[in-house]
Design a protein around this motif. Structure first.
Motif, PDB file in Angstrom:
ATOM      1  N   VAL A  70       0.818  -1.215   0.000  1.00  9.46           N
ATOM      2  CA  VAL A  70       0.000   0.000   0.000  1.00  9.46           C
ATOM      3  C   VAL A  70       0.851   1.264   0.000  1.00  9.46           C
ATOM      4  O   VAL A  70       0.686   2.144  -0.860  1.00  9.46           O
ATOM      5  N   GLU A  71       1.771   1.402   0.945  1.00  9.78           N
ATOM      6  CA  GLU A  71       2.586   2.617   1.029  1.00  9.78           C
ATOM      7  C   GLU A  71       3.489   2.785  -0.190  1.00  9.78           C
ATOM      8  O   GLU A  71       3.597   3.897  -0.724  1.00  9.78           O
ATOM      9  N   PRO A  72       4.177   1.721  -0.659  1.00 13.59           N
ATOM     10  CA  PRO A  72       4.967   1.876  -1.889  1.00 13.59           C
ATOM     11  C   PRO A  72       4.126   2.324  -3.078  1.00 13.59           C
ATOM     12  O   PRO A  72       4.580   3.131  -3.899  1.00 13.59           O
ATOM     13  N   LEU A  73       2.896   1.811  -3.186  1.00 15.96           N
ATOM     14  CA  LEU A  73       2.024   2.227  -4.285  1.00 15.96           C
ATOM     15  C   LEU A  73       1.625   3.695  -4.142  1.00 15.96           C
ATOM     16  O   LEU A  73       1.540   4.428  -5.137  1.00 15.96           O
ATOM     17  N   LYS A  74       1.396   4.141  -2.921  1.00 15.33           N
ATOM     18  CA  LYS A  74       1.068   5.549  -2.697  1.00 15.33           C
ATOM     19  C   LYS A  74       2.245   6.438  -3.091  1.00 15.33           C
ATOM     20  O   LYS A  74       2.060   7.509  -3.685  1.00 15.33           O
ATOM     21  N   ASN A  75       3.459   5.992  -2.773  1.00 12.91           N
ATOM     22  CA  ASN A  75       4.646   6.752  -3.168  1.00 12.91           C
ATOM     23  C   ASN A  75       4.796   6.774  -4.686  1.00 12.91           C
ATOM     24  O   ASN A  75       5.158   7.804  -5.271  1.00 12.91           O
ATOM     25  N   TYR A  76       4.514   5.632  -5.311  1.00 10.74           N
ATOM     26  CA  TYR A  76       4.592   5.558  -6.768  1.00 10.74           C
ATOM     27  C   TYR A  76       3.610   6.547  -7.394  1.00 10.74           C
ATOM     28  O   TYR A  76       3.951   7.244  -8.364  1.00 10.74           O
ATOM     29  N   ARG A  77       2.414   6.606  -6.859  1.00 13.10           N
ATOM     30  CA  ARG A  77       1.388   7.501  -7.417  1.00 13.10           C
ATOM     31  C   ARG A  77       1.836   8.966  -7.351  1.00 13.10           C
ATOM     32  O   ARG A  77       1.537   9.758  -8.249  1.00 13.10           O
ATOM     33  N   ASN A  84       9.048   1.679 -14.157  1.00 10.69           N
ATOM     34  CA  ASN A  84       7.853   2.415 -13.771  1.00 10.69           C
ATOM     35  C   ASN A  84       6.764   2.332 -14.847  1.00 10.69           C
ATOM     36  O   ASN A  84       5.569   2.378 -14.536  1.00 10.69           O
ATOM     37  N   VAL A  85       7.184   2.203 -16.113  1.00  4.54           N
ATOM     38  CA  VAL A  85       6.213   2.083 -17.213  1.00  4.54           C
ATOM     39  C   VAL A  85       5.449   0.766 -17.086  1.00  4.54           C
ATOM     40  O   VAL A  85       4.240   0.705 -17.345  1.00  4.54           O
ATOM     41  N   GLN A  86       6.137  -0.303 -16.674  1.00  2.90           N
ATOM     42  CA  GLN A  86       5.479  -1.590 -16.490  1.00  2.90           C
ATOM     43  C   GLN A  86       4.399  -1.498 -15.415  1.00  2.90           C
ATOM     44  O   GLN A  86       3.314  -2.070 -15.557  1.00  2.90           O
ATOM     45  N   VAL A  87       4.691  -0.798 -14.343  1.00  5.35           N
ATOM     46  CA  VAL A  87       3.708  -0.645 -13.264  1.00  5.35           C
ATOM     47  C   VAL A  87       2.461   0.053 -13.792  1.00  5.35           C
ATOM     48  O   VAL A  87       1.328  -0.400 -13.576  1.00  5.35           O
ATOM     49  N   PHE A 124      -7.409 -10.799 -12.202  1.00  5.94           N
ATOM     50  CA  PHE A 124      -6.491  -9.675 -12.053  1.00  5.94           C
ATOM     51  C   PHE A 124      -5.829  -9.691 -10.675  1.00  5.94           C
ATOM     52  O   PHE A 124      -4.625  -9.431 -10.553  1.00  5.94           O
ATOM     53  N   LYS A 125      -6.581 -10.017  -9.655  1.00  9.37           N
ATOM     54  CA  LYS A 125      -6.025 -10.078  -8.296  1.00  9.37           C
ATOM     55  C   LYS A 125      -4.895 -11.100  -8.232  1.00  9.37           C
ATOM     56  O   LYS A 125      -3.848 -10.850  -7.613  1.00  9.37           O
ATOM     57  N   GLU A 126      -5.082 -12.238  -8.876  1.00  7.81           N
ATOM     58  CA  GLU A 126      -4.051 -13.270  -8.871  1.00  7.81           C
ATOM     59  C   GLU A 126      -2.814 -12.826  -9.649  1.00  7.81           C
ATOM     60  O   GLU A 126      -1.686 -13.138  -9.269  1.00  7.81           O
ATOM     61  N   VAL A 127      -3.024 -12.089 -10.738  1.00 12.16           N
ATOM     62  CA  VAL A 127      -1.892 -11.553 -11.488  1.00 12.16           C
ATOM     63  C   VAL A 127      -1.105 -10.585 -10.609  1.00 12.16           C
ATOM     64  O   VAL A 127       0.126 -10.618 -10.548  1.00 12.16           O
ATOM     65  N   MET A 128      -1.819  -9.717  -9.896  1.00 11.20           N
ATOM     66  CA  MET A 128      -1.157  -8.749  -9.028  1.00 11.20           C
ATOM     67  C   MET A 128      -0.455  -9.425  -7.850  1.00 11.20           C
ATOM     68  O   MET A 128       0.551  -8.909  -7.349  1.00 11.20           O
ATOM     69  N   ARG A 129      -0.953 -10.568  -7.433  1.00 13.23           N
ATOM     70  CA  ARG A 129      -0.289 -11.314  -6.358  1.00 13.23           C
ATOM     71  C   ARG A 129       1.132 -11.720  -6.790  1.00 13.23           C
ATOM     72  O   ARG A 129       2.035 -11.834  -5.968  1.00 13.23           O
ATOM     73  N   ARG A 130       1.312 -11.917  -8.099  1.00 14.83           N
ATOM     74  CA  ARG A 130       2.629 -12.262  -8.629  1.00 14.83           C
ATOM     75  C   ARG A 130       3.427 -11.017  -9.037  1.00 14.83           C
ATOM     76  O   ARG A 130       4.641 -10.971  -8.856  1.00 14.83           O
ATOM     77  N   GLU A 131       2.746 -10.021  -9.599  1.00 18.38           N
ATOM     78  CA  GLU A 131       3.446  -8.877 -10.165  1.00 18.38           C
ATOM     79  C   GLU A 131       3.891  -7.855  -9.122  1.00 18.38           C
ATOM     80  O   GLU A 131       4.992  -7.303  -9.232  1.00 18.38           O
ATOM     81  N   LEU A 132       3.062  -7.586  -8.130  1.00 21.40           N
ATOM     82  CA  LEU A 132       3.410  -6.555  -7.153  1.00 21.40           C
ATOM     83  C   LEU A 132       4.705  -6.861  -6.403  1.00 21.40           C
ATOM     84  O   LEU A 132       5.517  -5.944  -6.190  1.00 21.40           O
ATOM     85  N   PRO A 133       4.951  -8.113  -5.986  1.00 18.67           N
ATOM     86  CA  PRO A 133       6.252  -8.383  -5.353  1.00 18.67           C
ATOM     87  C   PRO A 133       7.422  -8.079  -6.284  1.00 18.67           C
ATOM     88  O   PRO A 133       8.458  -7.561  -5.847  1.00 18.67           O
ATOM     89  N   LYS A 134       7.287  -8.394  -7.575  1.00 15.59           N
ATOM     90  CA  LYS A 134       8.354  -8.093  -8.531  1.00 15.59           C
ATOM     91  C   LYS A 134       8.555  -6.584  -8.649  1.00 15.59           C
ATOM     92  O   LYS A 134       9.690  -6.090  -8.671  1.00 15.59           O
ATOM     93  N   PHE A 135       7.463  -5.843  -8.762  1.00 15.09           N
ATOM     94  CA  PHE A 135       7.558  -4.382  -8.851  1.00 15.09           C
ATOM     95  C   PHE A 135       8.270  -3.820  -7.614  1.00 15.09           C
ATOM     96  O   PHE A 135       9.105  -2.916  -7.724  1.00 15.09           O
ATOM     97  N   LEU A 136       7.932  -4.352  -6.454  1.00 20.77           N
ATOM     98  CA  LEU A 136       8.503  -3.863  -5.198  1.00 20.77           C
ATOM     99  C   LEU A 136       9.985  -4.223  -5.096  1.00 20.77           C
ATOM    100  O   LEU A 136      10.834  -3.364  -4.796  1.00 20.77           O
ATOM    101  N   LYS A 185      12.150  -5.018  -7.371  1.00 17.72           N
ATOM    102  CA  LYS A 185      13.008  -4.437  -8.410  1.00 17.72           C
ATOM    103  C   LYS A 185      13.150  -2.920  -8.263  1.00 17.72           C
ATOM    104  O   LYS A 185      13.890  -2.297  -9.014  1.00 17.72           O
ATOM    105  N   GLY A 186      12.423  -2.328  -7.332  1.00 18.05           N
ATOM    106  CA  GLY A 186      12.548  -0.901  -7.095  1.00 18.05           C
ATOM    107  C   GLY A 186      11.682  -0.034  -7.975  1.00 18.05           C
ATOM    108  O   GLY A 186      11.900   1.174  -8.081  1.00 18.05           O
ATOM    109  N   TYR A 187      10.678  -0.625  -8.627  1.00 21.87           N
ATOM    110  CA  TYR A 187       9.810   0.156  -9.505  1.00 21.87           C
ATOM    111  C   TYR A 187       8.809   1.011  -8.731  1.00 21.87           C
ATOM    112  O   TYR A 187       8.291   1.981  -9.270  1.00 21.87           O
ATOM    113  N   LEU A 188       8.531   0.638  -7.490  1.00 18.62           N
ATOM    114  CA  LEU A 188       7.548   1.361  -6.686  1.00 18.62           C
ATOM    115  C   LEU A 188       8.294   2.315  -5.756  1.00 18.62           C
ATOM    116  O   LEU A 188       8.576   1.998  -4.604  1.00 18.62           O
ATOM    117  N   LYS A 189       8.588   3.493  -6.258  1.00 19.64           N
ATOM    118  CA  LYS A 189       9.277   4.472  -5.401  1.00 19.64           C
ATOM    119  C   LYS A 189       8.854   5.878  -5.795  1.00 19.64           C
ATOM    120  O   LYS A 189       8.231   6.089  -6.821  1.00 19.64           O
TER     121      LYS A 189
END
Length: 262
Positions: A76-83, A202-205, A244-256, A258-262
């Motif tokens: 949640v917080e990393p996504l808020k920072n990304y936004r 960041n584009v992938q996110v 979509f929720k299941e996709v995000m269960r796999r993708e969000l850890p990768k985004f986090l 790899k440093g994409y959520l900052k």
């Protein structure tokens, strides 16, 4: 037009190779000063009103949904920072890099499933295909089109298990095309391409969150009330898809990680 993500990896490779040839052609022409790349400066971020609705509002609704999903608390917080920073980082990714190690191509700019037309033979096989709708072509990192492909064309399974293989297929075709064109300098390496993908993660996110769920959603389930309830309510329903929720269960850890959520 094919309306579902293709599982056929061979077809996916064919399309990635065609994209690579297109990118290599522009890379070569720019190196020979035969095109003025500055004219190709369209961007998803150019119209702030559209960006607000398409991205900022969508990210807001997505974060609200993530807050309600059990086990997603750490995102949640990393996504808020990304936004807070997505616009600044996005504009940087859509600006051509400069210097001796710059890697820029003429991106299609909107490279998704519905901007490819297919010729299907009598056996139901794809005989040929073309790309169309180049109205937001952008001269910038190849990570733009490749990120689009990952979340708007490549299937979940192929993205999850064959990501690096796809990048290698793209790079091999890129180098081969440059040789045929007569390019005599050292071409960008596969490592250069991997770095471009990481630098512009960041584009992938943005594409994974703001575009991809609309490809997964079954629009036949929408009611008149869903459509008239307003864009935020509509997007909330889109994000309720279990797929979509299941996709995000796999993708969000990768985004986090790899440093994409900052």
């Amino acid at each position: 037009m094919i309306k579902k993500l293709p599982d056929d990896f061979e077809l996916t490779k064919r399309i990635i190779k065609r994209l690579s040839k297109y990118h290599a052609a522009a890379f070569y022409l720019e190196s020979e000063q035969k095109i003025d790349s500055s004219q190709f400066n369209s961007s998803l971020y150019a119209n702030k009103a559209i960006a607000e609705t398409m991205f900022n509002e969508t990210l807001e609704v997505f974060i609200e949904k993530v807050e309600s999903w059990e086990g997603f608390e750490k995102f949640v917080e990393p996504l808020k920072n990304y936004r807070k920073n997505y616009m600044e980082r996005g504009l940087k990714s859509y600006t051509p890099s400069s210097g001796p190690f710059s890697f820029n191509v003429l991106n299609h700019g909107d490279f998704h499933l519905k901007n490819i037309l297919y010729k299907i033979n009598d056996e139901g096989e794809v005989e040929d295909f073309i790309f169309f709708d180049y109205q937001v072509a952008i001269y910038a990192t190849p990570a733009v089109d490749l990120s689009y492909a990952l979340y708007n064309f490549v299937s979940d399974d192929n993205r999850e298990n064959r990501y690096d293989e796809l990048l290698k297929v793209y790079h091999e075709q890129f180098v081969e095309a440059l040789k045929k064109f007569g390019y005599i300098k050292a071409p960008p390496t596969l490592l250069d391409l991997q770095v471009e993908m990481m630098k512009n993660g960041n584009v992938q996110v943005l594409l994974g969150v703001c575009f991809y769920p609309f490809l997964l959603f079954d629009f036949s389930t929408l009611t008149a009330e869903d459509v008239t309830a307003g864009p935020k309510a509509f997007k909330t329903k889109i994000f309720e898809s279990e797929n979509f929720k299941e996709v995000m269960r796999r993708e969000l850890p990768k985004f986090l990680h790899k440093g994409y959520l900052k």
